[in-house]
Write a protein that holds these residues in place. Sequence first.
Motif, mmCIF file in Angstrom:
data_model
loop_
_atom_site.group_PDB
_atom_site.id
_atom_site.type_symbol
_atom_site.label_atom_id
_atom_site.label_comp_id
_atom_site.label_asym_id
_atom_site.label_seq_id
_atom_site.Cartn_x
_atom_site.Cartn_y
_atom_site.Cartn_z
ATOM 1 N N LEU A 166 -40.944 49.151 -3.325
ATOM 2 C CA LEU A 166 -42.017 48.609 -2.512
ATOM 3 C C LEU A 166 -43.290 49.328 -2.915
ATOM 4 C CD1 LEU A 166 -40.341 48.598 1.011
ATOM 5 C CD2 LEU A 166 -40.545 46.694 -0.591
ATOM 6 N N ALA A 167 -44.432 48.678 -2.753
ATOM 7 C CA ALA A 167 -45.723 49.309 -2.981
ATOM 8 C C ALA A 167 -46.736 48.674 -2.037
ATOM 9 C CB ALA A 167 -46.165 49.137 -4.432
ATOM 10 N N PHE A 168 -47.753 49.456 -1.690
ATOM 11 C CA PHE A 168 -48.740 48.988 -0.722
ATOM 12 C C PHE A 168 -50.149 49.269 -1.217
ATOM 13 C CE2 PHE A 168 -44.802 49.977 1.411
ATOM 14 C CZ PHE A 168 -44.539 48.778 2.053
ATOM 15 N N LEU A 169 -51.056 48.392 -0.855
ATOM 16 C CA LEU A 169 -52.446 48.503 -1.261
ATOM 17 C C LEU A 169 -53.127 49.661 -0.538
ATOM 18 C CD1 LEU A 169 -54.862 47.306 -2.803
ATOM 19 C CD2 LEU A 169 -55.272 45.852 -0.810
ATOM 20 N N GLU A 170 -52.869 49.792 0.748
ATOM 21 C CA GLU A 170 -53.521 50.845 1.513
ATOM 22 C C GLU A 170 -52.721 51.199 2.753
ATOM 23 O OE1 GLU A 170 -57.339 49.005 2.064
ATOM 24 O OE2 GLU A 170 -56.682 47.899 3.828
ATOM 25 N N MET A 171 -52.973 52.374 3.268
ATOM 26 C CA MET A 171 -52.420 52.881 4.529
ATOM 27 C C MET A 171 -50.929 53.191 4.508
ATOM 28 S SD MET A 171 -54.562 50.752 7.371
ATOM 29 C CE MET A 171 -54.815 49.199 6.523
ATOM 30 N N MET A 172 -50.210 52.855 3.472
ATOM 31 C CA MET A 172 -48.775 53.135 3.374
ATOM 32 C C MET A 172 -48.443 53.591 1.962
ATOM 33 S SD MET A 172 -46.903 50.174 5.598
ATOM 34 C CE MET A 172 -46.659 50.547 7.309
ATOM 35 N N GLN A 173 -47.335 54.239 1.861
ATOM 36 C CA GLN A 173 -46.867 54.733 0.568
ATOM 37 C C GLN A 173 -45.533 54.077 0.239
ATOM 38 O OE1 GLN A 173 -48.726 56.714 -1.336
ATOM 39 N NE2 GLN A 173 -50.254 56.558 0.284
ATOM 40 N N PRO A 174 -45.243 53.925 -1.017
ATOM 41 C CA PRO A 174 -46.008 54.346 -2.173
ATOM 42 C C PRO A 174 -47.098 53.343 -2.521
ATOM 43 C CG PRO A 174 -43.975 53.371 -2.931
ATOM 44 C CD PRO A 174 -43.934 53.369 -1.410
ATOM 45 N N SER A 175 -48.090 53.820 -3.265
ATOM 46 C CA SER A 175 -49.108 52.937 -3.820
ATOM 47 C C SER A 175 -48.506 52.224 -5.026
ATOM 48 C CB SER A 175 -50.313 53.764 -4.257
ATOM 49 O OG SER A 175 -49.946 54.618 -5.336
ATOM 50 N N LEU A 176 -49.219 51.243 -5.537
ATOM 51 C CA LEU A 176 -48.725 50.544 -6.729
ATOM 52 C C LEU A 176 -48.587 51.505 -7.912
ATOM 53 C CD1 LEU A 176 -47.775 47.904 -8.011
ATOM 54 C CD2 LEU A 176 -50.170 47.400 -8.532
ATOM 55 N N PRO A 177 -49.587 52.359 -8.187
ATOM 56 C CA PRO A 177 -49.403 53.306 -9.295
ATOM 57 C C PRO A 177 -48.212 54.245 -9.093
ATOM 58 C CG PRO A 177 -51.730 53.143 -8.740
ATOM 59 C CD PRO A 177 -50.966 52.393 -7.680
ATOM 60 N N GLU A 178 -47.952 54.661 -7.863
ATOM 61 C CA GLU A 178 -46.798 55.528 -7.596
ATOM 62 C C GLU A 178 -45.482 54.789 -7.839
ATOM 63 O OE1 GLU A 178 -48.774 58.438 -4.186
ATOM 64 O OE2 GLU A 178 -47.846 56.542 -3.582
ATOM 65 N N ALA A 179 -45.409 53.529 -7.412
ATOM 66 C CA ALA A 179 -44.184 52.753 -7.611
ATOM 67 C C ALA A 179 -43.936 52.495 -9.098
ATOM 68 C CB ALA A 179 -44.271 51.426 -6.851
ATOM 69 N N VAL A 180 -44.987 52.179 -9.833
ATOM 70 C CA VAL A 180 -44.838 51.962 -11.271
ATOM 71 C C VAL A 180 -44.371 53.255 -11.934
ATOM 72 C CG1 VAL A 180 -46.086 51.473 -13.422
ATOM 73 C CG2 VAL A 180 -46.472 50.039 -11.401
ATOM 74 N N ALA A 181 -44.989 54.368 -11.590
ATOM 75 C CA ALA A 181 -44.601 55.662 -12.176
ATOM 76 C C ALA A 181 -43.138 55.978 -11.878
ATOM 77 C CB ALA A 181 -45.501 56.775 -11.641
ATOM 78 N N SER A 182 -42.694 55.700 -10.669
ATOM 79 C CA SER A 182 -41.302 55.950 -10.292
ATOM 80 C C SER A 182 -40.350 55.138 -11.172
ATOM 81 C CB SER A 182 -41.087 55.608 -8.821
ATOM 82 O OG SER A 182 -39.729 55.660 -8.476
ATOM 83 N N LEU A 183 -40.672 53.867 -11.359
ATOM 84 C CA LEU A 183 -39.801 53.004 -12.163
ATOM 85 C C LEU A 183 -39.814 53.395 -13.639
ATOM 86 C CD1 LEU A 183 -40.577 49.600 -10.434
ATOM 87 C CD2 LEU A 183 -38.410 50.863 -10.349
ATOM 88 N N VAL A 184 -40.974 53.703 -14.160
ATOM 89 C CA VAL A 184 -41.063 54.136 -15.558
ATOM 90 C C VAL A 184 -40.256 55.415 -15.748
ATOM 91 C CG1 VAL A 184 -42.635 55.005 -17.346
ATOM 92 C CG2 VAL A 184 -43.259 52.979 -16.018
ATOM 93 N N GLY A 185 -40.321 56.311 -14.765
ATOM 94 C CA GLY A 185 -39.549 57.548 -14.821
ATOM 95 C C GLY A 185 -38.050 57.323 -14.801
#
Length: 120
Positions: free
Chosen positions: A38-57
Amino acid sequence: MKAIILFGHGARDSRWREPFDRLADLWRAQHPDVLIELAFLEMMQPSLPEAVASLVGRGVTHITVVPVFFGQGGHLRNDFPALLSSCQEQYPQIVLNATGAVGEDLSVLQAIIDFGARAL
C-alpha cells in the motif's frame, strides 16, 4: 519479479485505511505469487517512494501502481505523475507503470451499482 502498489490519498483518521488493508489481504489470498504494497499520497505511511523502495529491496523488477481514487483530480493529474517520475529516476533498472484511477473503470462502477441494487 512483479508487484503491485495500491495507491490512495491518505487521511488523518487511521480507520480510513482499513478498506485498503482488506484489499491488500484479498490480493494476497488470490495472488500469493505477486507482492503487494500500500502507499499513500499524504498523512499515512508508507509513501509511494517508500513502497517502491521496499519492493525494489525485495528484488521486484516490475511494479504496477493502481491509484485507488474515483477520478483524475488534481492529485492524480499533478502530484502522482511527479512522484512516479521521481521513483523511476531513482530506480531506472525497474519497470514502473500505472493504471488509471479505479473509479474510471466500468467494472468498478458496475460493482457500485450492483452494491446499491442489492441494498434496495
